[in-house]
Design an enzyme around this catalytic site. Structure first.
Site, PDB file in Angstrom:
ATOM      1  N   PRO A  11      45.503   6.734  32.568  1.00  0.00           N
ATOM      2  CA  PRO A  11      44.918   5.428  32.256  1.00  0.00           C
ATOM      3  C   PRO A  11      44.944   5.049  30.787  1.00  0.00           C
ATOM      4  CG  PRO A  11      43.217   7.010  32.844  1.00  0.00           C
ATOM      5  CD  PRO A  11      44.538   7.656  33.173  1.00  0.00           C
ATOM      6  N   ASN A  12      45.196   3.774  30.594  1.00  0.00           N
ATOM      7  CA  ASN A  12      45.170   3.085  29.297  1.00  0.00           C
ATOM      8  C   ASN A  12      46.378   3.391  28.423  1.00  0.00           C
ATOM      9  OD1 ASN A  12      42.650   1.607  29.538  1.00  0.00           O
ATOM     10  ND2 ASN A  12      41.669   3.620  29.526  1.00  0.00           N
ATOM     11  N   ARG A  19      46.602  -1.022  20.250  1.00  0.00           N
ATOM     12  CA  ARG A  19      45.243  -0.812  19.732  1.00  0.00           C
ATOM     13  C   ARG A  19      45.110   0.621  19.251  1.00  0.00           C
ATOM     14  NH1 ARG A  19      41.828  -2.662  24.860  1.00  0.00           N
ATOM     15  NH2 ARG A  19      43.260  -4.274  25.515  1.00  0.00           N
ATOM     16  N   TYR A  24      46.371   6.832  17.840  1.00  0.00           N
ATOM     17  CA  TYR A  24      47.502   7.030  18.752  1.00  0.00           C
ATOM     18  C   TYR A  24      48.847   6.606  18.176  1.00  0.00           C
ATOM     19  CZ  TYR A  24      43.754   7.854  22.059  1.00  0.00           C
ATOM     20  OH  TYR A  24      42.652   8.359  22.686  1.00  0.00           O
ATOM     21  N   ASN A  74      50.471  13.616  30.697  1.00  0.00           N
ATOM     22  CA  ASN A  74      49.365  13.143  29.860  1.00  0.00           C
ATOM     23  C   ASN A  74      48.424  12.398  30.795  1.00  0.00           C
ATOM     24  OD1 ASN A  74      47.539  12.163  28.070  1.00  0.00           O
ATOM     25  ND2 ASN A  74      49.025  11.287  26.646  1.00  0.00           N
ATOM     26  N   ALA A  77      42.279  10.140  29.985  1.00  0.00           N
ATOM     27  CA  ALA A  77      40.864  10.463  30.207  1.00  0.00           C
ATOM     28  C   ALA A  77      40.651  11.326  31.454  1.00  0.00           C
ATOM     29  CB  ALA A  77      40.051   9.183  30.306  1.00  0.00           C
ATOM     30  N   HIS A  80      39.836  15.102  31.318  1.00  0.00           N
ATOM     31  CA  HIS A  80      38.490  15.613  31.060  1.00  0.00           C
ATOM     32  C   HIS A  80      37.534  15.413  32.236  1.00  0.00           C
ATOM     33  CE1 HIS A  80      40.275  15.520  27.115  1.00  0.00           C
ATOM     34  NE2 HIS A  80      40.299  14.202  27.106  1.00  0.00           N
ATOM     35  N   ASP A  87      43.719  19.636  41.158  1.00  0.00           N
ATOM     36  CA  ASP A  87      44.129  20.192  42.452  1.00  0.00           C
ATOM     37  C   ASP A  87      45.558  19.777  42.789  1.00  0.00           C
ATOM     38  OD1 ASP A  87      41.712  21.461  42.735  1.00  0.00           O
ATOM     39  OD2 ASP A  87      40.903  20.056  44.219  1.00  0.00           O
ATOM     40  N   GLU A  98      50.907  20.180  29.943  1.00  0.00           N
ATOM     41  CA  GLU A  98      49.894  19.175  29.602  1.00  0.00           C
ATOM     42  C   GLU A  98      50.157  18.719  28.169  1.00  0.00           C
ATOM     43  OE1 GLU A  98      45.886  20.718  29.902  1.00  0.00           O
ATOM     44  OE2 GLU A  98      45.083  19.084  28.665  1.00  0.00           O
ATOM     45  N   HIS A 100      49.187  15.798  24.936  1.00  0.00           N
ATOM     46  CA  HIS A 100      48.347  14.733  24.376  1.00  0.00           C
ATOM     47  C   HIS A 100      48.959  14.272  23.068  1.00  0.00           C
ATOM     48  CE1 HIS A 100      45.323  15.538  27.374  1.00  0.00           C
ATOM     49  NE2 HIS A 100      45.493  16.831  27.126  1.00  0.00           N
ATOM     50  N   LEU A 101      48.857  12.994  22.836  1.00  0.00           N
ATOM     51  CA  LEU A 101      49.321  12.423  21.567  1.00  0.00           C
ATOM     52  C   LEU A 101      48.458  12.925  20.415  1.00  0.00           C
ATOM     53  CD1 LEU A 101      49.583   8.924  23.128  1.00  0.00           C
ATOM     54  CD2 LEU A 101      51.554  10.067  22.097  1.00  0.00           C
ATOM     55  N   SER A 102      47.147  12.850  20.601  1.00  0.00           N
ATOM     56  CA  SER A 102      46.209  13.233  19.545  1.00  0.00           C
ATOM     57  C   SER A 102      45.842  14.708  19.669  1.00  0.00           C
ATOM     58  CB  SER A 102      44.939  12.371  19.649  1.00  0.00           C
ATOM     59  OG  SER A 102      44.275  12.611  20.875  1.00  0.00           O
ATOM     60  N   ARG A 107      38.719  16.139  17.864  1.00  0.00           N
ATOM     61  CA  ARG A 107      38.002  14.921  18.232  1.00  0.00           C
ATOM     62  C   ARG A 107      36.655  15.277  18.882  1.00  0.00           C
ATOM     63  NH1 ARG A 107      41.922  10.929  21.194  1.00  0.00           N
ATOM     64  NH2 ARG A 107      40.197   9.518  20.654  1.00  0.00           N
ATOM     65  N   ARG A 111      36.257  15.934  24.644  1.00  0.00           N
ATOM     66  CA  ARG A 111      37.716  16.022  24.800  1.00  0.00           C
ATOM     67  C   ARG A 111      38.219  17.469  24.684  1.00  0.00           C
ATOM     68  NH1 ARG A 111      39.240  10.541  24.542  1.00  0.00           N
ATOM     69  NH2 ARG A 111      37.852   9.374  23.182  1.00  0.00           N
TER      70      ARG A 111
HETATM   71  O1  CA2 Z   1      45.683  12.020  22.920  1.00  0.00           O
HETATM   72  C1  CA2 Z   1      45.980  11.754  24.071  1.00  0.00           C
HETATM   73  O2  CA2 Z   1      47.142  11.620  24.459  1.00  0.00           O
HETATM   74  C2  CA2 Z   1      44.870  11.477  25.092  1.00  0.00           C
HETATM   75  O3  CA2 Z   1      45.299  11.997  26.352  1.00  0.00           O
HETATM   76  C3  CA2 Z   1      44.711   9.969  25.156  1.00  0.00           C
HETATM   77  C4  CA2 Z   1      43.561   9.532  26.062  1.00  0.00           C
HETATM   78  C5  CA2 Z   1      42.274  10.286  25.713  1.00  0.00           C
HETATM   79  O4  CA2 Z   1      41.263   9.962  26.668  1.00  0.00           O
HETATM   80  C6  CA2 Z   1      42.475  11.789  25.699  1.00  0.00           C
HETATM   81  O5  CA2 Z   1      41.266  12.406  25.300  1.00  0.00           O
HETATM   82  C7  CA2 Z   1      43.572  12.170  24.725  1.00  0.00           C
HETATM   83  C8  CA2 Z   1      43.309   8.046  25.904  1.00  0.00           C
HETATM   84  C9  CA2 Z   1      44.501   7.170  26.167  1.00  0.00           C
HETATM   85  C10 CA2 Z   1      44.147   5.754  25.827  1.00  0.00           C
HETATM   86  O6  CA2 Z   1      45.197   5.215  25.079  1.00  0.00           O
HETATM   87  C11 CA2 Z   1      44.978   4.062  24.396  1.00  0.00           C
HETATM   88  C12 CA2 Z   1      46.016   3.621  23.623  1.00  0.00           C
HETATM   89  C13 CA2 Z   1      45.876   2.471  22.891  1.00  0.00           C
HETATM   90  C14 CA2 Z   1      44.690   1.759  22.953  1.00  0.00           C
HETATM   91  C15 CA2 Z   1      43.657   2.196  23.727  1.00  0.00           C
HETATM   92  C16 CA2 Z   1      43.799   3.368  24.462  1.00  0.00           C
END
Ligand code: CA2
Length: 147
Positions: A11-12, A19, A24, A74, A77, A80, A87, A98, A100-102, A107, A111
């Site tokens: 998601p997202n 944003r 990110y 990836n 959210a 977590h 599963d 697995e 993650h960008l960040s 953080r 997370r």
């Molecule tokens: O760092 C990552 O790749 C995460 O999986 C990104 C998730 C976050 O919940 C994880 O803890 C770490 C969030 C993705 C949301 O991405 C956005 C990108 C631009 C604007 C808003 C959200």
């Protein structure tokens, strides 16, 4: 199919590049897909690249990767929160990295826990879109060569 990598996004992540660039980065999800496509091509692998905002759909995307040589996941959210995604990975029999960008460990505390990590082959985080490229390289390196 055995020469295919599925890169699955939760998601997202469709909002990437629009944003929160301080966390990110500026790359869009289309940019990430282009990097993944080039990485797969360089390893002689096909790519399926998908994103969904829905937990059940992510489970279906994981199930549809059965028979592939690897998954780069990836789960955003859902990393977590989701026993269902865990599963699905545990049950699909496909080696999964697995990503993650960040750097999730730099953080918020919530997370630091991942439901996915115990069923993943490994974890790569903190390298922006290169996390995906590294995940693809790890799966390509561990691939069983056809006889
Ligand atoms: O760092 C990552 O790749 C995460 O999986 C990104 C998730 C976050 O919940 C994880 O803890 C770490 C969030 C993705 C949301 O991405 C956005 C990108 C631009 C604007 C808003 C959200």
């Amino acid at each position: 199919m055995p020469d295919t990598i599925h890169v699955l996004n939760g998601p997202n992540l469709n909002l990437l590049g629009t944003r929160e660039p301080a966390i990110y980065g500026a790359a869009t999800l289309a940019d990430v897909e282009a990097l993944c496509r080039a990485a797969c091509e360089s390893h002689g692998l096909d790519l399926v690249f998908r994103q969904t905002n829905h937990e059940g759909t992510l489970v279906e995307h994981i199930q549809e990767a059965r028979g592939a040589c690897g998954i780069v996941l990836n789960a955003a959210a859902y990393t977590h929160t989701s026993v269902a995604v865990r599963d699905a990975i545990g049950g699909c029999g496909v080696p999964t990295v697995e990503v993650h960008l960040s750097n999730v460990f730099a953080r918020e505390d919530f997370r630091h826990h991942s439901y996915i990590t115990p069923v993943a082959r490994g974890v790569i985080c903190g390298f922006g879109p290169q996390s995906y490229v590294l995940g693809i390289a790890a799966l390509a390196a561990g691939r069983t060569k056809p006889a």
